[in-house]
Motif scaffolding. Structure first.
Motif, PDB file in Angstrom:
ATOM      1  N   ALA A   1     -46.224 -22.273  24.328  1.00  0.00           N
ATOM      2  CA  ALA A   1     -46.899 -20.858  24.286  1.00  0.00           C
ATOM      3  C   ALA A   1     -45.979 -19.654  24.108  1.00  0.00           C
ATOM      4  O   ALA A   1     -46.585 -18.844  23.112  1.00  0.00           O
ATOM      5  CB  ALA A   1     -47.452 -20.630  25.892  1.00  0.00           C
ATOM      6  N   THR A   2     -44.752 -19.951  24.467  1.00  0.00           N
ATOM      7  CA  THR A   2     -44.019 -18.629  24.137  1.00  0.00           C
ATOM      8  C   THR A   2     -43.418 -18.618  22.542  1.00  0.00           C
ATOM      9  O   THR A   2     -43.652 -17.743  21.834  1.00  0.00           O
ATOM     10  CB  THR A   2     -42.547 -19.015  24.772  1.00  0.00           C
ATOM     11  OG1 THR A   2     -42.770 -19.010  26.115  1.00  0.00           O
ATOM     12  CG2 THR A   2     -41.645 -17.982  24.477  1.00  0.00           C
ATOM     13  N   THR A   3     -43.444 -19.748  22.054  1.00  0.00           N
ATOM     14  CA  THR A   3     -43.001 -20.080  20.531  1.00  0.00           C
ATOM     15  C   THR A   3     -44.161 -19.383  19.821  1.00  0.00           C
ATOM     16  O   THR A   3     -44.115 -18.910  18.950  1.00  0.00           O
ATOM     17  CB  THR A   3     -42.725 -21.490  20.264  1.00  0.00           C
ATOM     18  OG1 THR A   3     -41.548 -21.539  20.908  1.00  0.00           O
ATOM     19  CG2 THR A   3     -42.438 -21.771  18.809  1.00  0.00           C
ATOM     20  N   GLN A   4     -45.541 -20.245  20.146  1.00  0.00           N
ATOM     21  CA  GLN A   4     -46.644 -19.501  19.422  1.00  0.00           C
ATOM     22  C   GLN A   4     -46.705 -17.970  19.552  1.00  0.00           C
ATOM     23  O   GLN A   4     -47.226 -17.328  18.465  1.00  0.00           O
ATOM     24  CB  GLN A   4     -47.922 -20.339  20.026  1.00  0.00           C
ATOM     25  CG  GLN A   4     -47.989 -21.608  19.594  1.00  0.00           C
ATOM     26  CD  GLN A   4     -49.155 -22.360  20.287  1.00  0.00           C
ATOM     27  OE1 GLN A   4     -49.529 -22.129  21.536  1.00  0.00           O
ATOM     28  NE2 GLN A   4     -49.808 -23.246  19.552  1.00  0.00           N
ATOM     29  N   ALA A   5     -46.753 -17.560  20.624  1.00  0.00           N
ATOM     30  CA  ALA A   5     -46.744 -16.216  20.830  1.00  0.00           C
ATOM     31  C   ALA A   5     -45.810 -15.336  19.790  1.00  0.00           C
ATOM     32  O   ALA A   5     -46.071 -14.229  19.208  1.00  0.00           O
ATOM     33  CB  ALA A   5     -46.425 -15.818  22.090  1.00  0.00           C
ATOM     34  N   ARG A   6     -44.529 -15.884  19.625  1.00  0.00           N
ATOM     35  CA  ARG A   6     -43.519 -15.216  18.825  1.00  0.00           C
ATOM     36  C   ARG A   6     -43.777 -14.983  17.384  1.00  0.00           C
ATOM     37  O   ARG A   6     -43.491 -14.420  16.526  1.00  0.00           O
ATOM     38  CB  ARG A   6     -42.333 -16.122  18.849  1.00  0.00           C
ATOM     39  CG  ARG A   6     -41.233 -15.380  20.427  1.00  0.00           C
ATOM     40  CD  ARG A   6     -40.045 -16.063  20.372  1.00  0.00           C
ATOM     41  NE  ARG A   6     -39.441 -16.190  21.772  1.00  0.00           N
ATOM     42  CZ  ARG A   6     -38.913 -16.713  22.287  1.00  0.00           C
ATOM     43  NH1 ARG A   6     -38.287 -17.795  21.557  1.00  0.00           N
ATOM     44  NH2 ARG A   6     -38.055 -16.415  23.408  1.00  0.00           N
TER      45      ARG A   6
ATOM     46  N   GLY B   1     -47.228 -15.368  16.709  1.00  0.00           N
ATOM     47  CA  GLY B   1     -48.460 -14.733  16.318  1.00  0.00           C
ATOM     48  C   GLY B   1     -49.657 -15.693  16.400  1.00  0.00           C
ATOM     49  O   GLY B   1     -50.721 -15.377  15.831  1.00  0.00           O
ATOM     50  N   ALA B   2     -49.343 -16.887  16.805  1.00  0.00           N
ATOM     51  CA  ALA B   2     -50.260 -17.875  16.621  1.00  0.00           C
ATOM     52  C   ALA B   2     -51.274 -18.041  17.955  1.00  0.00           C
ATOM     53  O   ALA B   2     -50.801 -17.439  18.794  1.00  0.00           O
ATOM     54  CB  ALA B   2     -49.454 -19.259  16.658  1.00  0.00           C
ATOM     55  N   ASP B   3     -52.264 -18.497  17.887  1.00  0.00           N
ATOM     56  CA  ASP B   3     -53.205 -18.622  19.003  1.00  0.00           C
ATOM     57  C   ASP B   3     -52.757 -19.816  19.823  1.00  0.00           C
ATOM     58  O   ASP B   3     -52.196 -20.924  19.661  1.00  0.00           O
ATOM     59  CB  ASP B   3     -54.499 -18.891  18.456  1.00  0.00           C
ATOM     60  CG  ASP B   3     -55.906 -18.515  19.262  1.00  0.00           C
ATOM     61  OD1 ASP B   3     -55.554 -18.145  20.430  1.00  0.00           O
ATOM     62  OD2 ASP B   3     -56.791 -18.943  18.961  1.00  0.00           O
ATOM     63  N   ARG B   4     -53.054 -19.570  21.275  1.00  0.00           N
ATOM     64  CA  ARG B   4     -52.753 -20.609  22.230  1.00  0.00           C
ATOM     65  C   ARG B   4     -53.632 -21.608  22.472  1.00  0.00           C
ATOM     66  O   ARG B   4     -53.531 -22.269  23.409  1.00  0.00           O
ATOM     67  CB  ARG B   4     -52.375 -19.768  23.450  1.00  0.00           C
ATOM     68  CG  ARG B   4     -51.142 -19.066  23.644  1.00  0.00           C
ATOM     69  CD  ARG B   4     -51.110 -18.349  24.998  1.00  0.00           C
ATOM     70  NE  ARG B   4     -50.880 -19.444  25.789  1.00  0.00           N
ATOM     71  CZ  ARG B   4     -50.722 -19.206  27.241  1.00  0.00           C
ATOM     72  NH1 ARG B   4     -50.612 -18.146  27.749  1.00  0.00           N
ATOM     73  NH2 ARG B   4     -50.629 -20.486  27.950  1.00  0.00           N
TER      74      ARG B   4
ATOM     75  N   THR C   1     -45.311 -24.360  28.524  1.00  0.00           N
ATOM     76  CA  THR C   1     -44.606 -22.907  28.509  1.00  0.00           C
ATOM     77  C   THR C   1     -43.707 -22.726  27.301  1.00  0.00           C
ATOM     78  O   THR C   1     -44.001 -21.653  26.536  1.00  0.00           O
ATOM     79  CB  THR C   1     -43.867 -22.659  29.591  1.00  0.00           C
ATOM     80  OG1 THR C   1     -44.607 -23.004  30.784  1.00  0.00           O
ATOM     81  CG2 THR C   1     -43.154 -21.243  29.937  1.00  0.00           C
ATOM     82  N   GLN C   2     -42.947 -23.662  26.788  1.00  0.00           N
ATOM     83  CA  GLN C   2     -42.215 -23.325  25.691  1.00  0.00           C
ATOM     84  C   GLN C   2     -43.095 -23.237  24.278  1.00  0.00           C
ATOM     85  O   GLN C   2     -42.798 -22.228  23.537  1.00  0.00           O
ATOM     86  CB  GLN C   2     -41.147 -24.361  25.442  1.00  0.00           C
ATOM     87  CG  GLN C   2     -40.160 -24.193  26.263  1.00  0.00           C
ATOM     88  CD  GLN C   2     -38.865 -25.454  25.850  1.00  0.00           C
ATOM     89  OE1 GLN C   2     -39.260 -26.697  26.083  1.00  0.00           O
ATOM     90  NE2 GLN C   2     -37.965 -24.852  25.225  1.00  0.00           N
TER      91      GLN C   2
END
Length: 56
Positions: A41-46, A48-51, A38-39
């Motif tokens: 995914a959250t960091t990647q979203a911040r 702008g990276a792909d999950r 979860t962390q």
């Protein structure tokens, strides 16, 4: 937080879960791995990276 650190901790938690002798320890490590995912995914979203690289 550093993604490499999070990926490392997630993998260690998954290995510890797989190697755990008891169900309680296995579950605890699996839950930690899930929280790290979860962390990640959250960091990647911040960032702008792909999950695509998150293992759950």
């Amino acid at each position: 937080m550093d993604l490499n650190y999070l990926f490392h901790r997630q993998q260690v938690s998954m290995m510890m879960s797989a190697a755990a002798r008891g169900a309680e320890a296995r579950l605890a490590h699996a839950q930690l791995a899930s929280r790290y995912a979860t962390q990640i995914a959250t960091t990647q979203a911040r960032m702008g990276a792909d999950r695509l690289f998150v293992a759950a």
